[in-house]
Design an enzyme around this catalytic site. Structure first.
Site, PDB file in Angstrom:
ATOM      1  CE  LYS A   1      -6.124  -2.104  -9.523  1.00  0.00           C
ATOM      2  NZ  LYS A   1      -5.347  -0.971  -9.099  1.00  0.00           N
TER       3      LYS A   1
ATOM      4  CE  LYS B   1       1.180  -3.062   1.380  1.00  0.00           C
ATOM      5  NZ  LYS B   1       0.718  -4.102   0.468  1.00  0.00           N
TER       6      LYS B   1
ATOM      7  CE  LYS C   1       4.187   8.806  -5.879  1.00  0.00           C
ATOM      8  NZ  LYS C   1       5.304   8.665  -6.816  1.00  0.00           N
TER       9      LYS C   1
END
Ligand code: TRP
Length: 328
Positions: free
Chosen positions: A114, A195, A198
C-alpha cells in the site's frame, strides 16, 4: 438444517462488480450460504484508507449490494450489511490495537504494498487496516473466513491478535477464525495478461448490457502468435478459451479445443460464441439486478435490517469484551 458455523467476509465497496469478483468471490459467498450461517459486510470504513474510493462511497456501496443480491445472496437468512452501521467495530478496533505490536503491522506485505502504491497518503488507517479487519471478524464470533491468497497474512494476524487479547485479559471472549482457502479462479482481464481489475480497466462488468458485454469480449486478447485467420491457435494460453471452459457447454468447448488448433475456427467467431454464452449465463442475474435497482428503498431496507441484526450480535460480544477487560 444445522449449519457448520459462522462465515464472515468483507469486501470494499468498489461499485459495480466484474467477472473476476464474481468467479473469485461472490459465487463462493452464495454457495457458502448452504452450509454456513453467513455474515457479509460491505467495508466502507476500510475503503476510506484510499482516497480514490471515498468520493462515490454511497453509490459504490449501493451498486455492490445490487450485485450481491442479484448473484444470490439471500438477505433473509444471511446478514448482509454495511460496516459503518455497526460502530461497535470501531470500539473493538481500539481495544485490539492495545495488544498489537507496531512492528507486526509495519511488517505486513499488504501494508508495504500500500505505501508503495500510495506514498502520498500513508495514513494511520492503512496501518490499522488489519486490526479493523480482525475486529470485523471477531465481532461476530466468526468460525471461518473465505479468503484468497492475498488475505492469508491478515487472517494469520487476526488469529494471533485473538490469542494475545484472550491471554492478556484471561478470557475466551474472542474466537480464533479459520481461513478457508477458496480455490481461486484467477480471472485475467481482457488484456489476457493481468488479473481482471477495475483499476486496470480490463474488466467486464456483470451489470453491463449484452451489447456492451459483447463489445468487451470482442476486445479480448487471444493467442498473440495467431496473427492471420489461417494461423493455428493455442487454446492452452488463450484467455478466451479459459472463459469458454467456464461459461460454454462442454461440446462447444471440445469443438473449439480441436478447431482452434487447426485454424478451423477463427478468433472472431470464437469470441462471438463466448459473448453469446456469457450473455445467456448472465441473463437471470441481470433480470434480478434490474428488479432490485428499480426498488432502491427495498435495497436500503435490506441493508438497514442486516445492520440491525449484525449490531445485535455485536453488542452482545462487546458486553463480554468490556467485562473481560474490566472496563469501569
Ligand atoms: N481486507 C479485505 C480486502 O481487502 C476486506 C475485508 C475487510 C475483509 N474486513 C474483512 C475480508 C473481514 C474478510 C474478512 O479484500
Amino acid at each position: 438444517m444445522t449449519k457448520k458455523g459462522r462465515v464472515f467476509s468483507g469486501a470494499r465497496p468498489t461499485g459495480r462488480q466484474h467477472l473476476g469478483n464474481y468467479l473469485g468471490a461472490i459465487q463462493n459467498y452464495a454457495e457458502l450460504q448452504n452450509e454456513y450461517d453467513c455474515v457479509y459486510c460491505i467495508v466502507d470504513v476500510h475503503a476510506l484508507t484510499t482516497v480514490e474510493t471515498t468520493q462515490e462511497l454511497r453509490q459504490n456501496t449501493f451498486e455492490m449490494a445490487l450485485d450481491w443480491l442479484a448473484a444470490g445472496i439471500r438477505p433473509e437468512e444471511t446478514i448482509m450489511f454495511v460496516q459503518s452501521h455497526v460502530p461497535e467495530v470501531m470500539e473493538l478496533h481500539a481495544y485490539l490495537s492495545m495488544v498489537t505490536p507496531l512492528g507486526k503491522l509495519t511488517d505486513l506485505p499488504t501494508f508495504k504494498e500500500k505505501i508503495r502504491h500510495q506514498p502520498e497518503n500513508v495514513n494511520y488507517g492503512l496501518l490499522g487496516y488489519p486490526v479493523l479487519m480482525t475486529a470485523d471478524i471477531v465481532l461476530y464470533k466468526t468460525d471461518v473466513v473465505p479468503v484468497g491468497i492475498d488475505q492469508v497474512p491478515h487472517i494469520e494476524f487476526a488469529r494471533e491478535t485473538v490469542r494475545s487479547f484472550n491471554y492478556r485479559f484471561q478470557t475466551q471472549a474472542l474466537i480464533e477464525p479459520q481461513a478457508k482457502h477458496t480455490e481461486i479462479k484467477k480471472v485475467l482481464g481482457i488484456d489476457g495478461k493481468e488479473k481482471m481489475s477495475k483499476s486496470l480497466n480490463n474488466h467486464i462488468e456483470l451489470a453491463a448490457s449484452p451489447a456492451e458485454t459483447t463489445k468487451r469480449v470482442r476486445e479480448m486478447v487471444t493467442d498473440p502468435a495467431r496473427v492471420k485467420r489461417t494461423d493455428p491457435g493455442n487454446p492452452d494460453i488463450c484467455n478466451v478459451f479459459t472463459m469458454h471452459k467456464i461459461f460454454s457447454p462442454q461440446d462447444e468447448v471440445d469443438m473449439i479445443n480441436v478447431e482452434c488448433r487447426r485454424a478451423g475456427i477463427g478468433c472472431v467467431d470464437c469470441k462471438m460464441r463466448l459473448a453469446n454464452n456469457l450473455n445467456k449465463h448472465l441473463e437471470p442475474f441481470r433480470a434480478k439486478r434490474a428488479e432490485f435497482e428499480s426498488k432502491p428503498d427495498d435495497v436500503q431496507a435490506i441493508l438497514d435490517d442486516g445492520g440491525k441484526r449484525a449490531r445485535a450480535v455485536a453488542q452482545e460480544v462487546m458486553a463480554e469484551v468490556r467485562e473481560a477487560m474490566k472496563l469501569p
